[in-house]
Design a protein around this motif. Structure first.
Motif, PDB file in Angstrom:
ATOM      1  N   UNK A 134      68.719 101.249  98.345  1.00 14.84           N
ATOM      2  CA  UNK A 134      69.542 101.767  97.248  1.00 14.84           C
ATOM      3  C   UNK A 134      70.727 102.530  97.820  1.00 14.84           C
ATOM      4  N   UNK A 135      71.879 102.378  97.161  1.00 13.53           N
ATOM      5  CA  UNK A 135      73.092 103.061  97.594  1.00 13.53           C
ATOM      6  C   UNK A 135      73.810 103.634  96.382  1.00 13.53           C
ATOM      7  N   UNK A 136      74.414 104.787  96.568  1.00 11.86           N
ATOM      8  CA  UNK A 136      75.179 105.377  95.476  1.00 11.86           C
ATOM      9  C   UNK A 136      76.513 104.650  95.319  1.00 11.86           C
ATOM     10  N   UNK A 137      77.038 104.714  94.098  1.00 11.83           N
ATOM     11  CA  UNK A 137      78.333 104.117  93.775  1.00 11.83           C
ATOM     12  C   UNK A 137      79.103 105.120  92.925  1.00 11.83           C
ATOM     13  N   UNK A 138      80.314 105.428  93.324  1.00 11.60           N
ATOM     14  CA  UNK A 138      81.111 106.374  92.544  1.00 11.60           C
ATOM     15  C   UNK A 138      81.637 105.712  91.274  1.00 11.60           C
ATOM     16  N   UNK A 139      81.368 106.346  90.131  1.00 11.40           N
ATOM     17  CA  UNK A 139      81.914 105.922  88.842  1.00 11.40           C
ATOM     18  C   UNK A 139      82.236 107.175  88.038  1.00 11.40           C
ATOM     19  N   UNK A 140      82.749 106.987  86.838  1.00 16.26           N
ATOM     20  CA  UNK A 140      83.035 108.122  85.964  1.00 16.26           C
ATOM     21  C   UNK A 140      81.764 108.800  85.474  1.00 16.26           C
ATOM     22  N   UNK A 141      80.602 108.189  85.729  1.00 20.33           N
ATOM     23  CA  UNK A 141      79.325 108.755  85.287  1.00 20.33           C
ATOM     24  C   UNK A 141      78.438 109.204  86.441  1.00 20.33           C
ATOM     25  N   UNK A 142      78.830 108.966  87.682  1.00 22.37           N
ATOM     26  CA  UNK A 142      77.931 109.235  88.804  1.00 22.37           C
ATOM     27  C   UNK A 142      77.673 110.720  89.012  1.00 22.37           C
ATOM     28  N   UNK A 144      76.925 112.938  86.695  1.00 19.29           N
ATOM     29  CA  UNK A 144      75.988 113.499  85.719  1.00 19.29           C
ATOM     30  C   UNK A 144      74.629 112.842  85.874  1.00 19.29           C
ATOM     31  N   UNK A 145      73.628 113.451  85.244  1.00 14.37           N
ATOM     32  CA  UNK A 145      72.253 112.983  85.424  1.00 14.37           C
ATOM     33  C   UNK A 145      71.824 112.111  84.245  1.00 14.37           C
ATOM     34  N   UNK A 146      71.245 110.963  84.550  1.00 12.39           N
ATOM     35  CA  UNK A 146      70.696 110.114  83.509  1.00 12.39           C
ATOM     36  C   UNK A 146      71.144 108.674  83.563  1.00 12.39           C
ATOM     37  N   UNK A 147      72.460 108.402  83.502  1.00  9.89           N
ATOM     38  CA  UNK A 147      72.896 107.002  83.430  1.00  9.89           C
ATOM     39  C   UNK A 147      72.482 106.158  84.635  1.00  9.89           C
ATOM     40  N   UNK A 148      72.331 106.789  85.810  1.00  6.35           N
ATOM     41  CA  UNK A 148      72.014 106.026  87.025  1.00  6.35           C
ATOM     42  C   UNK A 148      70.573 106.218  87.490  1.00  6.35           C
ATOM     43  N   UNK A 149      69.696 106.617  86.579  1.00  5.94           N
ATOM     44  CA  UNK A 149      68.325 106.941  86.953  1.00  5.94           C
ATOM     45  C   UNK A 149      67.598 105.833  87.720  1.00  5.94           C
ATOM     46  N   UNK A 150      67.755 104.528  87.384  1.00  7.99           N
ATOM     47  CA  UNK A 150      67.030 103.493  88.146  1.00  7.99           C
ATOM     48  C   UNK A 150      67.309 103.518  89.644  1.00  7.99           C
ATOM     49  N   UNK A 151      68.514 103.925  90.044  1.00  7.35           N
ATOM     50  CA  UNK A 151      68.841 104.048  91.466  1.00  7.35           C
ATOM     51  C   UNK A 151      67.869 104.987  92.162  1.00  7.35           C
ATOM     52  N   UNK A 152      67.593 106.131  91.529  1.00 12.04           N
ATOM     53  CA  UNK A 152      66.732 107.137  92.136  1.00 12.04           C
ATOM     54  C   UNK A 152      65.257 106.746  92.023  1.00 12.04           C
ATOM     55  N   UNK A 153      64.914 105.981  91.012  1.00 16.33           N
ATOM     56  CA  UNK A 153      63.548 105.450  90.909  1.00 16.33           C
ATOM     57  C   UNK A 153      63.266 104.512  92.082  1.00 16.33           C
ATOM     58  N   UNK A 154      64.204 103.623  92.390  1.00 14.88           N
ATOM     59  CA  UNK A 154      64.026 102.705  93.518  1.00 14.88           C
ATOM     60  C   UNK A 154      63.943 103.471  94.833  1.00 14.88           C
ATOM     61  N   UNK A 155      64.762 104.520  94.974  1.00  9.49           N
ATOM     62  CA  UNK A 155      64.691 105.338  96.183  1.00  9.49           C
ATOM     63  C   UNK A 155      63.348 106.052  96.264  1.00  9.49           C
ATOM     64  N   UNK A 156      62.819 106.468  95.116  1.00  8.19           N
ATOM     65  CA  UNK A 156      61.507 107.106  95.090  1.00  8.19           C
ATOM     66  C   UNK A 156      60.401 106.157  95.520  1.00  8.19           C
ATOM     67  N   UNK A 170      72.865 106.894 100.978  1.00  5.14           N
ATOM     68  CA  UNK A 170      74.223 106.685 101.457  1.00  5.14           C
ATOM     69  C   UNK A 170      75.007 105.910 100.402  1.00  5.14           C
ATOM     70  N   UNK A 171      76.328 106.008 100.468  1.00  5.61           N
ATOM     71  CA  UNK A 171      77.114 105.173  99.570  1.00  5.61           C
ATOM     72  C   UNK A 171      77.260 103.774 100.173  1.00  5.61           C
ATOM     73  N   UNK A 172      78.020 102.926  99.541  1.00  7.89           N
ATOM     74  CA  UNK A 172      78.114 101.539  99.990  1.00  7.89           C
ATOM     75  C   UNK A 172      78.846 101.400 101.325  1.00  7.89           C
TER      76      UNK A 172
END
Length: 272
Positions: A134-142, A144-156, A170-172
């Motif tokens: 999993x990698x972070x991606x900068x967006x207008x929502x990155x 705040x907490x919530x919209x990208x929750x599946x990313x952190x679930x996969x990392x978990x 890490x980012x991309x």
């Protein structure tokens, strides 16, 4: 268990979410996690500010009372009801009301607050790995907490499979972003570094407070985009979120240096 739903106190068993609700259909909202300690909500003003930011990013209209002192009073009443006033975890979820498909029909919101008793987080140093899947991606929502929750679930899930305490995301471009539920900081030659928001990391509440505290103490800070190798050369590396500050002892099995005096000073300054 009692909850607050749209400003009404309900038993959890009496609350039902219809299948048409956008929280279920589209995850069309955000959440805040806060800590209650000794009858107060830590960093409540900063949480309210981040909720304003999240609502703006998602084009949601918060109720007028939502950001007034009356909401805090009701949350503290809920904490007493749940016997969590001494120490507890608050989760406040906000999502778009109404139906519709991807194009919503309203900017009004539903919201839900739940509070449970908790114990203070451990201060034992963390042993972490570098997330591969999993990698972070900068967006207008990155931020705040919530919209990208599946990313952190996969990392978990990767953390669990690799038997680590946490994972460094890490980012991309392969540059340091954050941990699963914490921001990351490191100290080098009397300068405090943390990942720039353009890495795709969350703009954490304690992150904001640490940077403000360092500014008040005339401690130099830099928000940067750097490779994980920079952490191996730091004088101290630590994670921080609203539950507290924890030193990072190793990354992928490589032991790190620790300037414990700075971390202890920071804990005292943040009162966490």
């Amino acid at each position: 268990m009692f909850i607050l739903y749209n400003d009404q106190l309900l038993r959890e068993s009496d609350w039902h979410l219809p299948l048409t609700d956008r929280a279920f259909q589209y995850n069309d909202g955000f959440f805040e996690t806060a800590i209650l300690a000794n009858g107060r909500i830590r960093f409540w003003d900063q949480h309210r500010q981040r909720m304003r930011e999240a609502a703006g990013a998602l084009h949601l209209k918060l109720p007028e009372y939502f950001l007034q002192p009356t909401l805090e009073d009701k949350l503290l009443q809920l904490a007493r009801q749940q016997q969590a006033e001494k120490y507890g975890r608050l989760k406040l979820k906000v999502w778009r009301a109404g139906a519709g498909l991807y194009t919503p029909q309203t900017s009004q919101v539903n919201w839900l607050a739940s509070i449970e008793p908790a114990t203070p987080a451990s201060q034992e140093p963390l042993h972490i790995g570098i997330c591969q899947n999993s990698h972070t991606v900068y967006t207008s929502l990155s931020h705040v907490k919530g919209p990208n929750a599946p990313l952190y679930v996969l990392a978990g899930l990767e953390k669990q499979a690799r038997q680590q305490d946490d994972m460094l995301l890490l980012n991309q471009q392969g540059l340091v972003a954050e941990l699963i539920s914490s921001n990351i900081f490191w100290v080098k030659e009397n300068t405090l570094y943390t990942s720039d928001l353009s890495s795709g990391c969350v703009n954490g509440i304690l992150r904001r407070n640490i940077l403000a505290w360092c500014h008040a103490q005339d401690i130099k800070t830099q928000q940067v985009l750097q490779s994980p190798e920079q952490l191996l050369q730091a004088d101290a590396v630590f994670a921080a979120n609203v539950t507290g500050i924890r030193a990072i002892a190793s990354i992928n099995g490589t032991q790190l240096h620790q300037k414990d005096a700075f971390v202890e000073q920071l804990r005292a300054g943040m009162q966490v």
